[in-house]
Scaffold this motif. Structure first.
Motif, PDB file in Angstrom:
ATOM      1  N   VAL A   1      17.873   0.408 -12.530  1.00  0.00           N
ATOM      2  CA  VAL A   1      18.775   0.388 -11.368  1.00  0.00           C
ATOM      3  C   VAL A   1      18.535  -0.878 -10.556  1.00  0.00           C
ATOM      4  O   VAL A   1      19.485  -1.515 -10.094  1.00  0.00           O
ATOM      5  N   TYR A   2      17.295  -1.259 -10.408  1.00  0.00           N
ATOM      6  CA  TYR A   2      16.946  -2.474  -9.667  1.00  0.00           C
ATOM      7  C   TYR A   2      17.636  -3.691 -10.280  1.00  0.00           C
ATOM      8  O   TYR A   2      18.263  -4.483  -9.574  1.00  0.00           O
ATOM      9  N   TRP A   3      17.524  -3.858 -11.593  1.00  0.00           N
ATOM     10  CA  TRP A   3      18.104  -5.039 -12.241  1.00  0.00           C
ATOM     11  C   TRP A   3      19.624  -5.080 -12.078  1.00  0.00           C
ATOM     12  O   TRP A   3      20.181  -6.127 -11.791  1.00  0.00           O
ATOM     13  N   VAL A   4      20.272  -3.947 -12.240  1.00  0.00           N
ATOM     14  CA  VAL A   4      21.736  -3.918 -12.088  1.00  0.00           C
ATOM     15  C   VAL A   4      22.118  -4.219 -10.637  1.00  0.00           C
ATOM     16  O   VAL A   4      22.994  -5.047 -10.365  1.00  0.00           O
ATOM     17  N   ALA A   5      21.472  -3.565  -9.696  1.00  0.00           N
ATOM     18  CA  ALA A   5      21.801  -3.758  -8.278  1.00  0.00           C
ATOM     19  C   ALA A   5      21.512  -5.189  -7.826  1.00  0.00           C
ATOM     20  O   ALA A   5      22.296  -5.771  -7.066  1.00  0.00           O
ATOM     21  N   VAL A   6      20.420  -5.760  -8.297  1.00  0.00           N
ATOM     22  CA  VAL A   6      20.081  -7.127  -7.901  1.00  0.00           C
ATOM     23  C   VAL A   6      21.082  -8.116  -8.495  1.00  0.00           C
ATOM     24  O   VAL A   6      21.512  -9.046  -7.821  1.00  0.00           O
ATOM     25  N   VAL A   7      21.489  -7.908  -9.736  1.00  0.00           N
ATOM     26  CA  VAL A   7      22.496  -8.805 -10.332  1.00  0.00           C
ATOM     27  C   VAL A   7      23.808  -8.709  -9.559  1.00  0.00           C
ATOM     28  O   VAL A   7      24.414  -9.731  -9.222  1.00  0.00           O
ATOM     29  N   VAL A   8      24.250  -7.502  -9.243  1.00  0.00           N
ATOM     30  CA  VAL A   8      25.498  -7.341  -8.481  1.00  0.00           C
ATOM     31  C   VAL A   8      25.352  -7.941  -7.083  1.00  0.00           C
ATOM     32  O   VAL A   8      26.219  -8.683  -6.613  1.00  0.00           O
ATOM     33  N   GLY A   9      24.247  -7.659  -6.416  1.00  0.00           N
ATOM     34  CA  GLY A   9      24.031  -8.174  -5.065  1.00  0.00           C
ATOM     35  C   GLY A   9      23.914  -9.684  -5.015  1.00  0.00           C
ATOM     36  O   GLY A   9      24.529 -10.337  -4.173  1.00  0.00           O
ATOM     37  N   MET A  10      23.147 -10.265  -5.937  1.00  0.00           N
ATOM     38  CA  MET A  10      22.960 -11.715  -5.928  1.00  0.00           C
ATOM     39  C   MET A  10      24.227 -12.449  -6.361  1.00  0.00           C
ATOM     40  O   MET A  10      24.548 -13.521  -5.831  1.00  0.00           O
ATOM     41  N   SER A  11      24.957 -11.884  -7.316  1.00  0.00           N
ATOM     42  CA  SER A  11      26.221 -12.493  -7.729  1.00  0.00           C
ATOM     43  C   SER A  11      27.216 -12.484  -6.567  1.00  0.00           C
ATOM     44  O   SER A  11      27.901 -13.478  -6.312  1.00  0.00           O
ATOM     45  N   THR A  12      27.282 -11.371  -5.865  1.00  0.00           N
ATOM     46  CA  THR A  12      28.161 -11.273  -4.695  1.00  0.00           C
ATOM     47  C   THR A  12      27.737 -12.270  -3.625  1.00  0.00           C
ATOM     48  O   THR A  12      28.575 -12.987  -3.066  1.00  0.00           O
ATOM     49  N   ALA A  13      26.446 -12.335  -3.350  1.00  0.00           N
ATOM     50  CA  ALA A  13      25.947 -13.259  -2.326  1.00  0.00           C
ATOM     51  C   ALA A  13      26.264 -14.705  -2.687  1.00  0.00           C
ATOM     52  O   ALA A  13      26.721 -15.479  -1.835  1.00  0.00           O
ATOM     53  N   SER A  14      26.056 -15.074  -3.941  1.00  0.00           N
ATOM     54  CA  SER A  14      26.326 -16.452  -4.374  1.00  0.00           C
ATOM     55  C   SER A  14      27.805 -16.792  -4.254  1.00  0.00           C
ATOM     56  O   SER A  14      28.170 -17.857  -3.733  1.00  0.00           O
ATOM     57  N   GLU A  15      28.654 -15.929  -4.757  1.00  0.00           N
ATOM     58  CA  GLU A  15      30.093 -16.202  -4.726  1.00  0.00           C
ATOM     59  C   GLU A  15      30.604 -16.317  -3.294  1.00  0.00           C
ATOM     60  O   GLU A  15      31.371 -17.213  -2.975  1.00  0.00           O
ATOM     61  N   VAL A  16      30.190 -15.400  -2.447  1.00  0.00           N
ATOM     62  CA  VAL A  16      30.670 -15.418  -1.064  1.00  0.00           C
ATOM     63  C   VAL A  16      30.120 -16.630  -0.324  1.00  0.00           C
ATOM     64  O   VAL A  16      30.859 -17.331   0.375  1.00  0.00           O
ATOM     65  N   ALA A  17      28.827 -16.897  -0.476  1.00  0.00           N
ATOM     66  CA  ALA A  17      28.214 -17.995   0.267  1.00  0.00           C
ATOM     67  C   ALA A  17      28.744 -19.350  -0.177  1.00  0.00           C
ATOM     68  O   ALA A  17      29.163 -20.163   0.656  1.00  0.00           O
ATOM     69  N   PHE A  18      28.748 -19.586  -1.478  1.00  0.00           N
ATOM     70  CA  PHE A  18      29.018 -20.937  -1.953  1.00  0.00           C
ATOM     71  C   PHE A  18      30.490 -21.195  -2.262  1.00  0.00           C
ATOM     72  O   PHE A  18      31.028 -22.219  -1.873  1.00  0.00           O
ATOM     73  N   ARG A  19      31.142 -20.282  -2.932  1.00  0.00           N
ATOM     74  CA  ARG A  19      32.559 -20.482  -3.208  1.00  0.00           C
ATOM     75  C   ARG A  19      33.401 -20.009  -2.028  1.00  0.00           C
ATOM     76  O   ARG A  19      34.356 -20.662  -1.643  1.00  0.00           O
ATOM     77  N   GLY A  20      33.038 -18.877  -1.455  1.00  0.00           N
ATOM     78  CA  GLY A  20      33.828 -18.326  -0.361  1.00  0.00           C
ATOM     79  C   GLY A  20      33.669 -19.102   0.929  1.00  0.00           C
ATOM     80  O   GLY A  20      34.592 -19.751   1.401  1.00  0.00           O
ATOM     81  N   ILE A  21      32.479 -19.061   1.512  1.00  0.00           N
ATOM     82  CA  ILE A  21      32.276 -19.683   2.825  1.00  0.00           C
ATOM     83  C   ILE A  21      32.287 -21.206   2.718  1.00  0.00           C
ATOM     84  O   ILE A  21      33.086 -21.872   3.378  1.00  0.00           O
ATOM     85  N   LEU A  22      31.425 -21.782   1.888  1.00  0.00           N
ATOM     86  CA  LEU A  22      31.320 -23.238   1.849  1.00  0.00           C
ATOM     87  C   LEU A  22      32.579 -23.903   1.308  1.00  0.00           C
ATOM     88  O   LEU A  22      33.181 -24.747   1.972  1.00  0.00           O
TER      89      LEU A  22
END
Length: 170
Positions: A119-140
């Motif tokens: 569960v940790y690996w799946v949740a971390v992949v989903v969370g980090m992928s979301t964070a990266s996309e929003v931070a770098f492609r979305g916001i920046l």
């Protein structure tokens, strides 16, 4: 700092701050959960909805390009998103294997059950992928492109994204 760079610098700072906060939210709750209930992984039930709610609020306030155009089929969009993420991870793994390289994914908190680890690996992949996309492609990218133009608006997030990832000699 020259006046013309204040706003782009603030955008870079905001995107980076969001990324760090999202990483801390997901991993911090995971380690907190593991320390108290190492067999019951409840942290994704808290971390991911909070993360998605914050993302929704950010997009609602600043339109960072995450809205789905009208008429888009959600099932097709979700299938493409999952398939592209799986394909990219598999491609990276195959490329590393072809060159005799491998990079271990960060492990789960110590002392947890195998189920918790999965569960940790799946949740971390989903969370980090979301964070990266929003931070770098979305916001920046969505905020910098109108200010700096197409290429700088593309290259600045690329550089910040690259520098924000861990470098371990590979």
């Amino acid at each position: 700092m020259p006046a013309g760079l204040v706003r782009p610098a603030a955008i870079v700072a905001a995107g980076t701050l969001f990324f760090v906060a999202a990483v801390l939210l997901v991993t911090g709750l995971a380690f907190f959960n593991a320390a108290r209930m190492p067999a019951v992984p409840w942290f994704p039930l808290v971390a991911l909805p909070v993360l998605f709610a914050v993302v929704w609020q950010i997009d609602r306030r600043w339109d960072i390009g995450l809205r789905v155009p009208p008429g888009t089929r959600w099932g097709l969009l979700a299938a493409f998103a999952v398939a592209s993420m799986v394909a990219s991870h598999c491609g990276r793994g195959l490329e590393g294997a072809a060159h005799g390289l491998s990079r271990r994914f960060e492990g789960p908190p110590p002392g947890v059950t195998p189920f918790f680890a999965e569960v940790y690996w799946v949740a971390v992949v989903v969370g980090m992928s979301t964070a990266s996309e929003v931070a770098f492609r979305g916001i920046l990218q969505s905020r910098l492109t109108p200010l700096l133009g197409f290429w700088p608006g593309l290259l600045v997030p690329l550089v910040v994204n690259t520098l924000s990832h861990r470098w371990d000699g590979l």
